[in-house]
Design a protein around this motif. Structure first.
Motif, mmCIF file in Angstrom:
data_model
loop_
_atom_site.group_PDB
_atom_site.id
_atom_site.type_symbol
_atom_site.label_atom_id
_atom_site.label_comp_id
_atom_site.label_asym_id
_atom_site.label_seq_id
_atom_site.Cartn_x
_atom_site.Cartn_y
_atom_site.Cartn_z
ATOM 1 N N ILE A 71 13.975 -52.540 -5.987
ATOM 2 C CA ILE A 71 14.467 -51.675 -5.235
ATOM 3 C C ILE A 71 15.616 -51.936 -4.252
ATOM 4 N N ARG A 72 16.244 -53.014 -4.885
ATOM 5 C CA ARG A 72 17.630 -53.353 -4.158
ATOM 6 C C ARG A 72 18.549 -52.210 -4.142
ATOM 7 N N ALA A 73 19.425 -52.337 -3.242
ATOM 8 C CA ALA A 73 20.180 -51.158 -2.821
ATOM 9 C C ALA A 73 21.185 -50.757 -3.855
ATOM 10 N N SER A 74 21.766 -51.711 -4.833
ATOM 11 C CA SER A 74 22.427 -51.299 -5.981
ATOM 12 C C SER A 74 21.726 -50.583 -7.196
ATOM 13 N N ASN A 75 20.584 -50.470 -6.999
ATOM 14 C CA ASN A 75 19.930 -50.002 -8.063
ATOM 15 C C ASN A 75 19.890 -48.427 -8.102
ATOM 16 N N LYS A 76 20.751 -47.927 -8.710
ATOM 17 C CA LYS A 76 21.312 -46.351 -8.602
ATOM 18 C C LYS A 76 19.903 -45.698 -9.506
ATOM 19 N N GLU A 77 19.358 -46.311 -10.422
ATOM 20 C CA GLU A 77 18.359 -45.794 -11.127
ATOM 21 C C GLU A 77 16.931 -45.584 -10.343
ATOM 22 N N ALA A 78 16.609 -46.233 -9.192
ATOM 23 C CA ALA A 78 15.801 -46.141 -8.379
ATOM 24 C C ALA A 78 15.589 -44.643 -7.633
ATOM 25 N N GLU A 79 14.407 -43.997 -7.747
ATOM 26 C CA GLU A 79 14.199 -42.756 -7.314
ATOM 27 C C GLU A 79 13.705 -42.895 -5.771
ATOM 28 N N ARG A 80 14.449 -42.582 -4.854
ATOM 29 C CA ARG A 80 14.163 -43.046 -3.469
ATOM 30 C C ARG A 80 13.020 -42.237 -2.609
ATOM 31 N N TYR A 81 12.312 -42.866 -1.966
ATOM 32 C CA TYR A 81 11.430 -41.929 -1.120
ATOM 33 C C TYR A 81 11.079 -42.722 0.037
ATOM 34 N N ARG A 82 10.914 -41.876 1.096
ATOM 35 C CA ARG A 82 10.266 -42.429 2.186
ATOM 36 C C ARG A 82 9.039 -41.290 2.849
ATOM 37 N N LEU A 83 8.139 -41.995 3.471
ATOM 38 C CA LEU A 83 6.917 -41.240 3.770
ATOM 39 C C LEU A 83 7.148 -40.808 5.353
ATOM 40 N N SER A 84 6.699 -39.798 5.723
ATOM 41 C CA SER A 84 6.666 -39.452 7.164
ATOM 42 C C SER A 84 5.695 -40.046 8.018
ATOM 43 N N LYS A 85 5.797 -39.958 9.323
ATOM 44 C CA LYS A 85 4.776 -40.679 10.039
ATOM 45 C C LYS A 85 3.464 -39.818 9.747
ATOM 46 N N ASP A 86 3.254 -38.611 9.650
ATOM 47 C CA ASP A 86 2.049 -37.944 9.239
ATOM 48 C C ASP A 86 1.440 -38.667 7.713
ATOM 49 N N GLU A 87 2.447 -38.824 6.866
ATOM 50 C CA GLU A 87 1.989 -39.082 5.629
ATOM 51 C C GLU A 87 1.165 -40.547 5.722
ATOM 52 N N ILE A 88 2.134 -41.373 6.484
ATOM 53 C CA ILE A 88 1.460 -42.688 6.614
ATOM 54 C C ILE A 88 0.367 -42.625 7.511
ATOM 55 N N LEU A 89 0.173 -41.880 8.340
ATOM 56 C CA LEU A 89 -1.365 -41.885 9.237
ATOM 57 C C LEU A 89 -2.293 -41.444 8.335
ATOM 58 N N TYR A 90 -1.991 -40.396 7.613
ATOM 59 C CA TYR A 90 -2.801 -39.991 6.344
ATOM 60 C C TYR A 90 -3.561 -40.991 5.510
ATOM 61 N N CYS A 91 -2.565 -41.767 4.928
ATOM 62 C CA CYS A 91 -2.967 -42.963 4.273
ATOM 63 C C CYS A 91 -3.777 -43.992 4.886
ATOM 64 N N ALA A 92 -3.389 -44.242 6.124
ATOM 65 C CA ALA A 92 -4.172 -45.197 7.118
ATOM 66 C C ALA A 92 -5.552 -44.772 7.358
ATOM 67 N N ASP A 93 -5.510 -43.532 7.615
ATOM 68 C CA ASP A 93 -7.053 -42.926 7.898
ATOM 69 C C ASP A 93 -7.805 -42.886 6.550
ATOM 70 N N MET A 94 -7.292 -42.643 5.339
ATOM 71 C CA MET A 94 -7.826 -42.672 4.093
ATOM 72 C C MET A 94 -8.382 -44.054 4.062
ATOM 73 N N GLY A 95 -7.496 -45.018 4.192
ATOM 74 C CA GLY A 95 -7.865 -46.488 4.107
ATOM 75 C C GLY A 95 -9.023 -46.575 4.952
ATOM 76 N N TYR A 96 -9.170 -46.343 6.327
ATOM 77 C CA TYR A 96 -10.208 -46.659 7.184
ATOM 78 C C TYR A 96 -11.546 -46.170 6.438
ATOM 79 N N LYS A 97 -11.299 -44.871 6.083
ATOM 80 C CA LYS A 97 -12.602 -44.411 5.448
ATOM 81 C C LYS A 97 -13.049 -45.171 4.108
ATOM 82 N N LEU A 98 -12.092 -45.692 3.550
ATOM 83 C CA LEU A 98 -12.715 -46.571 1.972
ATOM 84 C C LEU A 98 -13.085 -47.754 2.547
ATOM 85 N N GLY A 99 -13.074 -48.153 3.822
ATOM 86 C CA GLY A 99 -13.740 -49.296 4.243
ATOM 87 C C GLY A 99 -12.451 -50.537 4.573
ATOM 88 N N PHE A 100 -11.187 -50.126 4.496
ATOM 89 C CA PHE A 100 -10.235 -51.199 4.912
ATOM 90 C C PHE A 100 -10.235 -51.340 6.395
#
Ligand code: SAH
Length: 353
Positions: A71-100
Motif C-alpha cells: 500500500i506504498r504511496a507510489s503503488n498506482k495499482e492499489a485501489e484506495r479506501y478509507r472507512l468512515s467513523k461510523d463504519e469503524i465503530l460498526y466494526c468495533a461493535d461487531m468485534g465486541y459482540k464476537l468476544g474481542f
C-alpha cells in the motif's frame, strides 16, 4: 547447540557469537529443542490461553513509500479506501459482540484523519464498551499526537521497528524515513505509558543473520510488551516483487528464540505466517506465540489492504474468521481467552497501584 539452547532457556540471553551459531547452524533437531522449551515458557506464563485482537484496517492510503509494502504511496495499482467513523465503530461493535476485547486500528499513514478525529473514534469505542482496549497501529507521529491518542483512551501502540540495523533500514525505505525516527517514536510511546509492540520481518530483502541479531539486541534494550514478527512476502507491484519470501522455518525458529528471551512478552502468530502455510499460525502458537489477530475489516475492503500477495482471510466475514480461529486454536489443545490480554507485568503494576 544443546548447551546454547539450555543457556538461552535459563538466562534469556546469549552473546552475539552464540546467537549467530544458534541461528546459522540451525537444524530440525535444534528447532525441536527450542520449540519444546519455548512452548513450556509460554504455558508457564499464559497457560494455554491465546489472546485475540480484532484488527480493523481502516485506511490503505499511505504517504510513505516503504519498498516492501503493497500500500506504498507510489503503488498506482492499489485501489484506495478509507472507512468512515461510523463504519469503524460498526466494526468495533461487531468485534465486541464476537468476544474481542482488544480492537486494533491499523492503517497506512493517512493524514486525512486529523488527530481530533482519531481521538474521537477512540473515545467513541471506549464509550460503547468500557472493557475494550484500543490499540493503534498508524505509524510515525509526533509525541504530542501520541499523547492526545493516549488521553483519548488508546493504551497500546504497534509500531514495528522493521530492522534495527541502519544500513538495512536504508535498503528497505526511502531516504525520508529513518531508523532514528522510528526508534524515537517507540521511545516516546513507551514514555507516555503505552504498552508498545515492536518487531521485524523475517527474510526481508538484504537481511542477514547479523541484522537479525541486531534486532534481538535492540528488542532486549527496548523491552516492548509485544513483538510482532512475520515472514516478508513480496507484493507484485512493489520494487521488491522479485525477492524471495521469508521462510516458515526461520520465522518459527525466531518465535521460539523470542519466547525464551522474553518469557512474558505478547507474541502474535501473524497473518503473514498464516499466509505462507495453511497451518502457519498454529505452528507459531506451538513455537511460543500466544496472540492472534483475526480480521474485523468489512468484507468489501479486505482485498484492498494488501500489504503482500496471497494474504489470507480476504474473502471472509468477521464472524467466520472468529469461528475459524477458535476452531484452529482448539484443535491444537489451546483455548481462546476472552479478556483484554494485557502484558502480565502491566497487570501486576495496576494491581499494585
Ligand atoms: N503504517 C503502519 C502499519 C504498517 S502495516 C506502520 O507504519 O506501522 C503493518 C506491518 O506489516 C508493517 O510494520 C510491516 O512489518 C508489515 N508488512 C508490510 N509489508 C509487508 C510484506 N510485503 N510482507 C510482510 N510483512 C509486511
Amino acid at each position: 547447540m544443546e548447551e546454547l539452547i539450555r543457556k538461552l532457556y535459563e538466562t534469556g540471553f546469549l552473546e552475539r557469537e552464540e546467537f549467530k551459531k544458534l541461528i546459522e547452524d540451525r537444524n530440525e533437531e535444534s528447532y525441536e529443542a527450542l520449540k519444546k522449551l519455548a512452548s513450556k515458557r509460554a504455558i508457564e506464563n499464559y497457560g494455554h490461553d491465546v489472546y485475540l485482537r480484532g484488527l480493523i484496517e481502516f485506511t490503505n492510503y499511505c504517504r510513505n513509500d516503504c519498498y516492501y509494502c503493497g500500500i506504498r504511496a507510489s503503488n498506482k495499482e492499489a485501489e484506495r479506501y478509507r472507512l468512515s467513523k461510523d463504519e469503524i465503530l460498526y466494526c468495533a461493535d461487531m468485534g465486541y459482540k464476537l468476544g474481542f476485547r482488544t480492537i486494533v486500528l491499523q492503517g497506512g499513514e493517512d493524514l486525512t484523519y486529523k488527530d481530533e478525529e482519531i481521538c474521537d473514534i477512540i473515545r467513541e469505542i471506549k464509550k460503547l464498551h468500557e472493557d475494550v482496549a484500543v490499540t493503534l497501529s498508524i505509524g510515525e507521529k509526533s509525541k504530542e499526537s501520541y499523547e492526545a491518542y493516549f488521553k483519548a483512551g488508546a493504551s497500546r501502540y504497534l509500531l514495528r521497528h522493521e530492522t534495527a540495523n541502519e544500513e538495512h533500514y536504508k535498503k528497505l525505505h526511502p531516504d525520508k524515513l529513518s531508523l532514528e525516527n522510528r526508534k524515537e517514536c517507540l521511545k516516546n510511546l513507551k514514555e507516555i505509558g503505552y504498552q508498545i509492540g515492536a518487531g521485524f520481518m523475517v527474510g526481508s530483502p538484504y537481511q542477514t543473520i547479523d541484522y537479525i541479531i541486531d534486532d534481538l539486541f535492540y528488542l532486549k534494550k527496548l523491552q516492548p510488551h509485544m513483538i510482532g514478527i512475520g515472514p516478508f512476502i513480496p507484493h507484485k507491484d512493489t520494487p521488491f516483487k522479485d525477492f524471495e519470501r521469508g521462510s516458515l522455518e526461520l520465522t518459527l525458529y525466531m518465535l521460539a528464540i523470542l519466547r525464551l528471551m522474553f518469557p512474558k512478552v505478547l507474541l502474535p502468530a501473524t497473518t503473514a505466517l498464516g499466509s505462507i502455510d495453511p497451518k502457519g499460525r498454529e505452528k507459531g502458537i506451538l513455537s511460543g506465540a500466544n496472540v492472534v489477530m483475526p480480521n474485523l475489516s468489512p468484507k468489501d475492503v479486505r482485498n484492498k489492504y494488501m500489504l503482500y500477495d496471497g494474504k489470507i482471510c480476504t474473502g471472509d466475514e468477521a464472524a467466520e474468521c472468529r469461528k475459524c480461529m477458535e476452531r484452529r486454536i482448539e484443535n491444537i489443545g489451546y483455548k481462546v481467552a476472552v479478556s483484554k490480554g494485557d502484558h502480565i507485568d502491566f497487570v501486576n503494576n495496576l494491581i499494585k497501584c
